[in-house]
Design an enzyme around this catalytic site. Structure first.
Site, PDB file in Angstrom:
ATOM      1  CG  HIS A  62      -0.253   0.472   2.461  1.00 21.15           C
ATOM      2  ND1 HIS A  62       0.418  -0.402   3.267  1.00 21.15           N
ATOM      3  CD2 HIS A  62      -0.096   1.690   3.018  1.00 21.15           C
ATOM      4  CE1 HIS A  62       0.954   0.244   4.278  1.00 21.15           C
ATOM      5  NE2 HIS A  62       0.661   1.530   4.152  1.00 21.15           N
TER       6      HIS A  62
HETATM    7  C1  UD1 Z   1      -2.061   5.764   5.341  1.00 24.44           C
HETATM    8  C2  UD1 Z   1      -0.780   6.250   6.026  1.00 24.44           C
HETATM    9  C3  UD1 Z   1       0.199   5.117   6.186  1.00 24.44           C
HETATM   10  C4  UD1 Z   1      -0.459   3.892   6.802  1.00 24.44           C
HETATM   11  C5  UD1 Z   1      -1.666   3.504   5.940  1.00 24.44           C
HETATM   12  C6  UD1 Z   1      -2.378   2.265   6.428  1.00 24.44           C
HETATM   13  C7  UD1 Z   1      -0.293   8.619   5.574  1.00 24.44           C
HETATM   14  C8  UD1 Z   1       0.578   9.580   4.843  1.00 24.44           C
HETATM   15  N1  UD1 Z   1      -0.141   7.325   5.277  1.00 24.44           N
HETATM   16  O1  UD1 Z   1      -1.753   5.467   3.991  1.00 24.44           O
HETATM   17  O2  UD1 Z   1       1.264   5.544   7.031  1.00 24.44           O
HETATM   18  O3  UD1 Z   1       0.458   2.803   6.849  1.00 24.44           O
HETATM   19  O4  UD1 Z   1      -2.571   4.610   5.948  1.00 24.44           O
HETATM   20  O5  UD1 Z   1      -3.363   1.844   5.531  1.00 24.44           O
HETATM   21  O6  UD1 Z   1      -1.081   9.020   6.400  1.00 24.44           O
HETATM   22  N2  UD1 Z   1      -8.971   5.032   0.502  1.00 24.44           N
HETATM   23  C9  UD1 Z   1     -10.217   4.458   0.357  1.00 24.44           C
HETATM   24  N3  UD1 Z   1     -10.894   4.080   1.453  1.00 24.44           N
HETATM   25  C10 UD1 Z   1     -10.407   4.242   2.701  1.00 24.44           C
HETATM   26  C11 UD1 Z   1      -9.147   4.839   2.858  1.00 24.44           C
HETATM   27  C12 UD1 Z   1      -8.446   5.227   1.754  1.00 24.44           C
HETATM   28  O7  UD1 Z   1     -10.705   4.290  -0.757  1.00 24.44           O
HETATM   29  O8  UD1 Z   1     -11.076   3.871   3.671  1.00 24.44           O
HETATM   30  C13 UD1 Z   1      -8.192   5.417  -0.673  1.00 24.44           C
HETATM   31  C14 UD1 Z   1      -8.365   6.847  -1.057  1.00 24.44           C
HETATM   32  O9  UD1 Z   1      -8.575   6.889  -2.432  1.00 24.44           O
HETATM   33  C15 UD1 Z   1      -7.025   7.495  -0.741  1.00 24.44           C
HETATM   34  C16 UD1 Z   1      -6.063   6.331  -0.792  1.00 24.44           C
HETATM   35  O10 UD1 Z   1      -6.833   5.166  -0.435  1.00 24.44           O
HETATM   36  O11 UD1 Z   1      -6.711   8.485  -1.633  1.00 24.44           O
HETATM   37  C17 UD1 Z   1      -4.931   6.447   0.171  1.00 24.44           C
HETATM   38  O12 UD1 Z   1      -5.393   6.779   1.456  1.00 24.44           O
HETATM   39  P1  UD1 Z   1      -4.541   7.785   2.393  1.00 24.44           P
HETATM   40  O13 UD1 Z   1      -5.342   8.148   3.563  1.00 24.44           O
HETATM   41  O14 UD1 Z   1      -3.974   8.857   1.549  1.00 24.44           O
HETATM   42  O15 UD1 Z   1      -3.305   6.965   2.862  1.00 24.44           O
HETATM   43  P2  UD1 Z   1      -2.918   5.437   2.915  1.00 24.44           P
HETATM   44  O16 UD1 Z   1      -2.279   5.028   1.652  1.00 24.44           O
HETATM   45  O17 UD1 Z   1      -4.054   4.601   3.371  1.00 24.44           O
END
Ligand code: UD1
Length: 370
Positions: free
Chosen positions: A203
């Site tokens: 991820h």
């Molecule tokens: C975040 C953390 C990372 C942690 C990870 C665990 C930061 C910078 N990174 O990364 O340290 O290890 O979480 O998972 O804070 N999305 C969904 N549904 C959700 C959540 C996210 O669809 O419930 C999608 C969204 O399109 C989003 C992407 O996933 O743009 C990434 O989510 P984001 O909150 O940016 O960070 P993570 O990659 O999850």
């Protein structure tokens, strides 16, 4: 005494559960603020249900966005809530954008701030998580370190006076919940017997947002599936989207929806090997004594590399495949992450330091809260 925990992303809910349980044992008022960084049921609510964490009192509903928008939105919404709650301590967890926003909002209000899982460093400033943890450590009043390596990192940055070695809350969670996972997870009926499959997670932005790296990893997983053992890959939403953008059409890797914590623990314990770019999963592999291959160029959890218990393979297809074939030579594993009482130690420290201007020596702490 009133403690406010700020969380928002999946790995933080597990750490929160440990501190919330210890606070409940000490009859301390504990309130959760959920930023809404993770919002899908499978990425958030299921953890609160399964880990029996009280529902957040405040849900900020921030959701996705660029780093600036996501963090800025959290800051804007956190400030009035923190002012109204006026806690004795604000507790932050790990290294996500929710950690960063919590550290900035609370410290600017002059609230006492404690950082759980402080002192971790990858020394790779291109990782958003590295910037988040450096900022959170330097802004917080009390730095709660899982390992001696983390303590050393903070010493090097002049933060020794605020740092305490507590052990790792994720080890507490693993000890408390892995038996329960075995007992309760009737719903998880996979067709592979124990030690017959590999478990993978991907991820990190450095992998999902770089097509060459993501394709290197996916090709390696395909080959491991065809030559060694089936690979199961619970897909983070970010990775699902990245694979769709690349029109990925791999046939062999078994992709599934994100798993709950207990399901994940069970699948980890029974895996023949684990391939991951997650910090938490690297450690859970270590706790479960399952060989780990880390799909990154560096790790914050350097202790896990001893005896090849964890091997850094990066995102190179050949290196990952070679590491998978060698993985049976891993071990032995040691006890590196405390004694499973990090949550209790943390709550004792918060009680003891509530009115202390100077750091408190936990060894002198006579308080008993459970
Ligand atoms: C975040 C953390 C990372 C942690 C990870 C665990 C930061 C910078 N990174 O990364 O340290 O290890 O979480 O998972 O804070 N999305 C969904 N549904 C959700 C959540 C996210 O669809 O419930 C999608 C969204 O399109 C989003 C992407 O996933 O743009 C990434 O989510 P984001 O909150 O940016 O960070 P993570 O990659 O999850």
């Amino acid at each position: 005494m009133r403690i406010v925990s700020i969380v928002g992303a999946r790995p933080q809910f597990v750490k929160l559960a440990v501190v919330a349980r210890a606070a409940a044992a000490g009859e301390i008022e504990h309130i959760t603020i959920h930023t809404g960084q993770h919002y899908d049921h499978g990425m958030s609510d299921v953890f609160f249900e399964e880990l029996r964490i009280a529902a957040p009192k405040h849900h900020l509903g921030v959701g996705s966005g660029s780093h600036g928008i996501q963090t800025g939105e959290m800051l804007k919404k956190l400030e009035p809530v923190l002012v109204s709650e006026n806690p004795d301590w604000v507790v932050l967890y790990g290294d996500t954008n929710s950690t960063l926003a919590g550290a900035v909002a609370a410290s600017k209000l002059g609230l006492k701030t404690a950082h759980v899982e402080a002192g971790l460093r990858s020394f790779n400033r291109r990782m958003p998580e590295e910037l988040n943890r450096i900022a959170a450590d330097h802004l917080s009043d009390l730095l709660l370190c899982p390992t001696e390596t983390a303590m050393q990192n903070l010493r090097r940055e002049g933060l020794e006076d605020r740092s305490v070695l507590t052990g790792d809350v994720m080890y507490d969670a693993f000890l408390a919940d892995s038996q329960r996972a075995q007992r309760e997870n009737e719903s998880l009926r996979f067709s592979w017997p124990p030690k017959s499959y590999a478990l993978a997670t991907v991820h990190r932005a450095e992998n999902t947002d770089e097509p060459d790296r993501l394709l290197g990893i996916m090709r390696a997983l395909e080959q491991i599936s065809s030559e060694l053992c089936p690979v199961v890959l619970p897909l983070h939403p970010r990775t699902r989207k990245a694979l769709a953008d690349l029109d990925w059409t791999g046939q062999r890797v078994v992709t599934i929806e994100p798993l709950s914590y207990l399901q994940m623990l069970l699948l980890e314990k029974n895996a023949r090997m684990i391939l991951t770019d997650s910090g938490g999963v690297q450690k859970e592999a270590y706790f479960a004594q399952v060989p780990c291959i880390t799909l990154r160029d560096e790790t914050e959890w350097v202790e896990t590399l001893d005896n090849n218990c964890n091997v850094l393979a990066g995102a190179n297809e050949t290196s990952i495949i070679e590491a998978a074939f060698r993985s049976m030579k891993a071990g032995p594993w040691s006890l590196l992450y405390g004694s499973g009482d990090a949550g209790i130690t943390i709550v004792k420290l918060l009680i003891a330091q509530r009115n202390h201007a100077t750091p408190y020596n936990p060894l002198a702490c006579q308080l008993r809260i459970c």
